[in-house]
Design an enzyme around this catalytic site. Structure first.
Site, short mmCIF file in Angstrom:
data_model
loop_
_atom_site.label_atom_id
_atom_site.label_comp_id
_atom_site.label_asym_id
_atom_site.label_seq_id
_atom_site.Cartn_x
_atom_site.Cartn_y
_atom_site.Cartn_z
N SER A 29 0.68 -1.22 -0.03
CA SER A 29 -0.11 0.09 -0.08
C SER A 29 0.79 1.33 -0.05
CB SER A 29 -0.97 -0.01 1.06
OG SER A 29 -0.20 0.14 2.58
N GLY A 98 3.38 -8.69 1.71
CA GLY A 98 2.53 -8.84 0.50
C GLY A 98 2.78 -10.02 -0.48
N GLU A 104 11.06 -8.56 -5.31
CA GLU A 104 11.34 -7.21 -4.58
C GLU A 104 13.04 -7.17 -4.08
OE1 GLU A 104 7.47 -5.98 -2.07
OE2 GLU A 104 8.98 -7.26 -1.17
C1 A5P Z 1 5.42 -6.89 -0.42
O1 A5P Z 1 5.87 -8.10 -0.65
C2 A5P Z 1 6.00 -6.23 0.97
O2 A5P Z 1 7.61 -6.40 1.03
C3 A5P Z 1 5.62 -4.63 1.29
O3 A5P Z 1 6.69 -3.96 0.91
C4 A5P Z 1 5.45 -4.74 2.47
O4 A5P Z 1 4.34 -5.71 2.86
C5 A5P Z 1 4.78 -3.21 2.89
O5 A5P Z 1 3.47 -3.13 2.61
P1 A5P Z 1 2.44 -2.04 3.15
O6 A5P Z 1 2.90 -0.74 2.58
O7 A5P Z 1 1.31 -2.08 2.71
O8 A5P Z 1 2.52 -2.10 4.65
#
Ligand code: A5P
Length: 228
Positions: A29, A98, A104
């Site tokens: 998000s 996420g 990533e």
């Molecule tokens: C995705 O795989 C994660 O590494 C995200 O960067 C992480 O979950 C942060 O998400 P929010 O910004 O929704 O907290």
């Protein structure tokens, strides 16, 4: 309120993006705020090309008008902006709640500079006190990897979504490993990666160059090498 803090951190990261850059686009998000703000700069004339870390971020980038490229065409990324689930005082990270941790990490490692944008709730004195360690595993190896993590302590649980095992963009499963706080993130990251069947983990040690944390009293810029 929290969403507004995430947006503020995202806007602060835009300063690092210059005309002509290749930009890594994170997932989640907070990263979504960044992608939307970047889209509005592109509509205002900024020329960049993005490399997304998930199908979700790819879709959003295209919706808001950020042109995309690939690591094949552009193997070096100027700057990546991504969120995180937990950030330690040493700027080590837990990511992957996420589910996009592998792409990533690939994008982060191809980047000259990694900026992590978070709200203050993600800051933690000891890594692992707020979030489990996500571990992406080839499905065939799930029981063996789970058994190995259990031997090391804590409780690895297969991530589910809507009652079914969660499947990553790469077709793999994720173990959320609830673990005691991590004293040696570099060593634990290597140790997990050494297990056959593990693709990678959500420990990102020594990756963030800058953490932008939006707090109720303003933006904090935490740079690697300063007070950590
Ligand atoms: C995705 O795989 C994660 O590494 C995200 O960067 C992480 O979950 C942060 O998400 P929010 O910004 O929704 O907290």
């Amino acid at each position: 309120m929290m969403d507004e803090l995430k947006r503020q951190a995202a806007i602060a990261a835009l300063d690092a993006v210059k005309d002509g850059m290749i930009v890594g686009l994170g997932t989640g998000s907070t990263a979504a705020h960044f992608i939307r703000e970047l889209g509005s700069r592109v509509r205002g004339g900024l020329r960049v090309q993005g490399i997304p870390t998930s199908e979700e971020s790819s879709k959003l980038a295209l919706e808001v008008g950020v042109p995309l490229t690939t690591l094949h065409d552009q193997p070096v990324i100027d700057v990546t902006v991504d969120g995180a689930d937990e950030v330690s005082e040493g700027l080590d990270l837990i990511k992957g709640l996420g589910g996009a941790l592998v792409r990533e990490k690939v994008v982060a490692h191809a980047s000259n500079y990694v900026i992590i944008i978070v709200d203050e709730s993600k800051l933690s004195a000891r890594l692992g006190s707020k979030a489990p360690v996500p571990v992406e595993v080839v499905p065939f190896a799930i029981d063996a990897v789970r058994g190995q993590l259990k031997l090391w302590g804590g409780e690895p649980k297969i991530r589910e979504r809507e009652g079914k095992p969660f499947v990553s963009d790469n077709g793999n499963l994720i173990l959320d490993w609830w673990h005691e706080p991590i004293d040696q993130p570099i060593a634990l990251e290597k140790q997990i990666k050494g297990v056959t069947g593990v693709v990678d983990s959500g420990i990102f040690a020594n990756v963030a160059g800058l953490v932008i944390a939006a707090t109720s009293t303003g933006i904090r810029m935490l740079k690697r090498g300063e007070n950590n």
